[in-house]
Design a protein around this motif. Sequence first.
Motif, PDB file in Angstrom:
ATOM      1  N   VAL A   1       2.433   1.976   8.148  1.00 50.84           N
ATOM      2  CA  VAL A   1       2.622   3.276   8.784  1.00 50.84           C
ATOM      3  C   VAL A   1       3.512   3.135  10.018  1.00 50.84           C
ATOM      4  CG1 VAL A   1       1.452   5.188   9.964  1.00 50.84           C
ATOM      5  CG2 VAL A   1       0.472   4.210   7.874  1.00 50.84           C
ATOM      6  N   LYS A   2       3.278   2.107  10.781  1.00 52.95           N
ATOM      7  CA  LYS A   2       4.009   1.903  12.034  1.00 52.95           C
ATOM      8  C   LYS A   2       5.450   1.445  11.808  1.00 52.95           C
ATOM      9  CE  LYS A   2       3.191  -0.561  16.388  1.00 52.95           C
ATOM     10  NZ  LYS A   2       2.284  -1.526  17.040  1.00 52.95           N
ATOM     11  N   HIS A   3       5.666   0.580  10.799  1.00 50.98           N
ATOM     12  CA  HIS A   3       6.986  -0.037  10.630  1.00 50.98           C
ATOM     13  C   HIS A   3       7.642   0.251   9.281  1.00 50.98           C
ATOM     14  CE1 HIS A   3       6.630  -2.211  14.383  1.00 50.98           C
ATOM     15  NE2 HIS A   3       5.395  -2.526  14.026  1.00 50.98           N
ATOM     16  N   GLY A   4       6.973   0.965   8.404  1.00 51.13           N
ATOM     17  CA  GLY A   4       7.534   1.250   7.085  1.00 51.13           C
ATOM     18  C   GLY A   4       7.140   0.177   6.081  1.00 51.13           C
ATOM     19  N   THR A   5       7.165   0.557   4.835  1.00 45.26           N
ATOM     20  CA  THR A   5       6.689  -0.331   3.779  1.00 45.26           C
ATOM     21  C   THR A   5       7.570  -1.558   3.594  1.00 45.26           C
ATOM     22  OG1 THR A   5       5.689   1.555   2.673  1.00 45.26           O
ATOM     23  CG2 THR A   5       5.985  -0.404   1.354  1.00 45.26           C
ATOM     24  N   TYR A   6       8.879  -1.414   3.700  1.00 40.99           N
ATOM     25  CA  TYR A   6       9.758  -2.565   3.477  1.00 40.99           C
ATOM     26  C   TYR A   6       9.515  -3.666   4.504  1.00 40.99           C
ATOM     27  CZ  TYR A   6      12.273   0.506   0.281  1.00 40.99           C
ATOM     28  OH  TYR A   6      12.604   1.347  -0.749  1.00 40.99           O
ATOM     29  N   VAL A   7       9.438  -3.281   5.760  1.00 40.67           N
ATOM     30  CA  VAL A   7       9.164  -4.262   6.820  1.00 40.67           C
ATOM     31  C   VAL A   7       7.769  -4.857   6.620  1.00 40.67           C
ATOM     32  CG1 VAL A   7       8.769  -4.543   9.314  1.00 40.67           C
ATOM     33  CG2 VAL A   7      10.755  -3.258   8.502  1.00 40.67           C
TER      34      VAL A   7
ATOM     35  N   SER B   1       7.437   7.272  -3.117  1.00 39.08           N
ATOM     36  CA  SER B   1       6.290   6.827  -3.909  1.00 39.08           C
ATOM     37  C   SER B   1       6.566   5.515  -4.638  1.00 39.08           C
ATOM     38  CB  SER B   1       5.874   7.907  -4.906  1.00 39.08           C
ATOM     39  OG  SER B   1       6.914   8.160  -5.819  1.00 39.08           O
ATOM     40  N   ARG B   2       7.812   5.278  -5.029  1.00 41.85           N
ATOM     41  CA  ARG B   2       8.122   4.029  -5.731  1.00 41.85           C
ATOM     42  C   ARG B   2       7.891   2.809  -4.845  1.00 41.85           C
ATOM     43  NH1 ARG B   2      12.888   6.037  -3.997  1.00 41.85           N
ATOM     44  NH2 ARG B   2      14.295   4.598  -2.981  1.00 41.85           N
ATOM     45  N   VAL B   3       7.943   3.006  -3.544  1.00 41.02           N
ATOM     46  CA  VAL B   3       7.721   1.914  -2.591  1.00 41.02           C
ATOM     47  C   VAL B   3       6.233   1.732  -2.310  1.00 41.02           C
ATOM     48  CG1 VAL B   3       8.203   1.125  -0.244  1.00 41.02           C
ATOM     49  CG2 VAL B   3       9.958   2.324  -1.529  1.00 41.02           C
TER      50      VAL B   3
ATOM     51  N   GLY C   1      -7.675  -4.732   7.756  1.00 41.58           N
ATOM     52  CA  GLY C   1      -7.688  -3.365   8.262  1.00 41.58           C
ATOM     53  C   GLY C   1      -6.332  -2.693   8.354  1.00 41.58           C
ATOM     54  N   LEU C   2      -5.291  -3.366   7.908  1.00 40.20           N
ATOM     55  CA  LEU C   2      -3.943  -2.785   8.009  1.00 40.20           C
ATOM     56  C   LEU C   2      -3.767  -1.583   7.092  1.00 40.20           C
ATOM     57  CD1 LEU C   2      -1.776  -6.028   7.983  1.00 40.20           C
ATOM     58  CD2 LEU C   2      -1.925  -4.377   9.866  1.00 40.20           C
ATOM     59  N   PRO C   3      -3.106  -0.534   7.593  1.00 40.51           N
ATOM     60  CA  PRO C   3      -2.730   0.558   6.685  1.00 40.51           C
ATOM     61  C   PRO C   3      -1.629   0.057   5.757  1.00 40.51           C
ATOM     62  CG  PRO C   3      -1.989   1.022   8.937  1.00 40.51           C
ATOM     63  CD  PRO C   3      -2.728  -0.279   8.968  1.00 40.51           C
ATOM     64  N   THR C   4      -1.744   0.356   4.490  1.00 39.88           N
ATOM     65  CA  THR C   4      -0.807  -0.211   3.516  1.00 39.88           C
ATOM     66  C   THR C   4       0.059   0.832   2.822  1.00 39.88           C
ATOM     67  OG1 THR C   4      -2.529  -0.152   1.831  1.00 39.88           O
ATOM     68  CG2 THR C   4      -2.274  -2.209   3.057  1.00 39.88           C
ATOM     69  N   VAL C   5      -0.148   2.093   3.125  1.00 39.16           N
ATOM     70  CA  VAL C   5       0.652   3.147   2.500  1.00 39.16           C
ATOM     71  C   VAL C   5       1.318   3.959   3.602  1.00 39.16           C
ATOM     72  CG1 VAL C   5       0.631   5.197   1.031  1.00 39.16           C
ATOM     73  CG2 VAL C   5      -0.844   3.247   0.476  1.00 39.16           C
ATOM     74  N   ASP C   6       2.623   3.999   3.574  1.00 44.29           N
ATOM     75  CA  ASP C   6       3.392   4.780   4.535  1.00 44.29           C
ATOM     76  C   ASP C   6       3.666   6.155   3.929  1.00 44.29           C
ATOM     77  OD1 ASP C   6       5.170   5.859   6.377  1.00 44.29           O
ATOM     78  OD2 ASP C   6       6.818   4.528   5.821  1.00 44.29           O
ATOM     79  N   PRO C   7       3.124   7.203   4.500  1.00 45.79           N
ATOM     80  CA  PRO C   7       3.330   8.535   3.923  1.00 45.79           C
ATOM     81  C   PRO C   7       4.800   8.984   3.933  1.00 45.79           C
ATOM     82  CG  PRO C   7       2.124   8.687   6.005  1.00 45.79           C
ATOM     83  CD  PRO C   7       2.283   7.234   5.682  1.00 45.79           C
ATOM     84  N   LYS C   8       5.626   8.310   4.736  1.00 50.08           N
ATOM     85  CA  LYS C   8       7.046   8.665   4.795  1.00 50.08           C
ATOM     86  C   LYS C   8       7.886   7.902   3.773  1.00 50.08           C
ATOM     87  CE  LYS C   8       6.707   7.838   9.154  1.00 50.08           C
ATOM     88  NZ  LYS C   8       7.043   7.407  10.474  1.00 50.08           N
TER      89      LYS C   8
END
Length: 160
Positions: free
Chosen positions: A102-108, A142-144, A132-139
């Motif tokens: 969420v903080k840095h984007g899925t690619y990072v 979906s393919r990522v 505890g890390l969030p693993t889905v970036d709502p931004k």
Amino acid sequence: LFRSMERILAAADRASSGAPLADHETEAALKDSDSAVRYWAVMGILIRGAAVVEHWRAKLEAALQDDSPYVRIAASETLGRYGSDQEATAALTVLVDLADSVKHGTYVALHALNAIDATGNRAAPFKAKIAGLPTVDPKSPSRVNREYATNLVKWLGTKL
């Protein structure tokens, strides 16, 4: 653009060649204005292992503060694998932060999670934070967000 691409390709070639690193070329690459050149300079150090890391320790520590998350990830993986316990802790702190989708984007985040995996048991003290890390970036598209980060976090939970 062409000159930048030439510098990137030259840095990648030097990094992956297996030949000894020339100090002046590596020093220049670590200071380059293009983050891809800096990334490949760090990767060249990582590829060569502990003995070369010792020589570049101060520069790797400085790279933990680089503007590019990918340079920070490469430097963190390098110190996480080959640095002292204190350096590994500092490096893993950077990696765990960058592994937040969420903080840095899925690619990072994916890149950081793979680097955490490469540090092996040195990441064990961070197991709860990783879990505890969030693993889905709502931004992210979906393919990522196809559970890649979720699966890596689960893998690390079983491995550490």
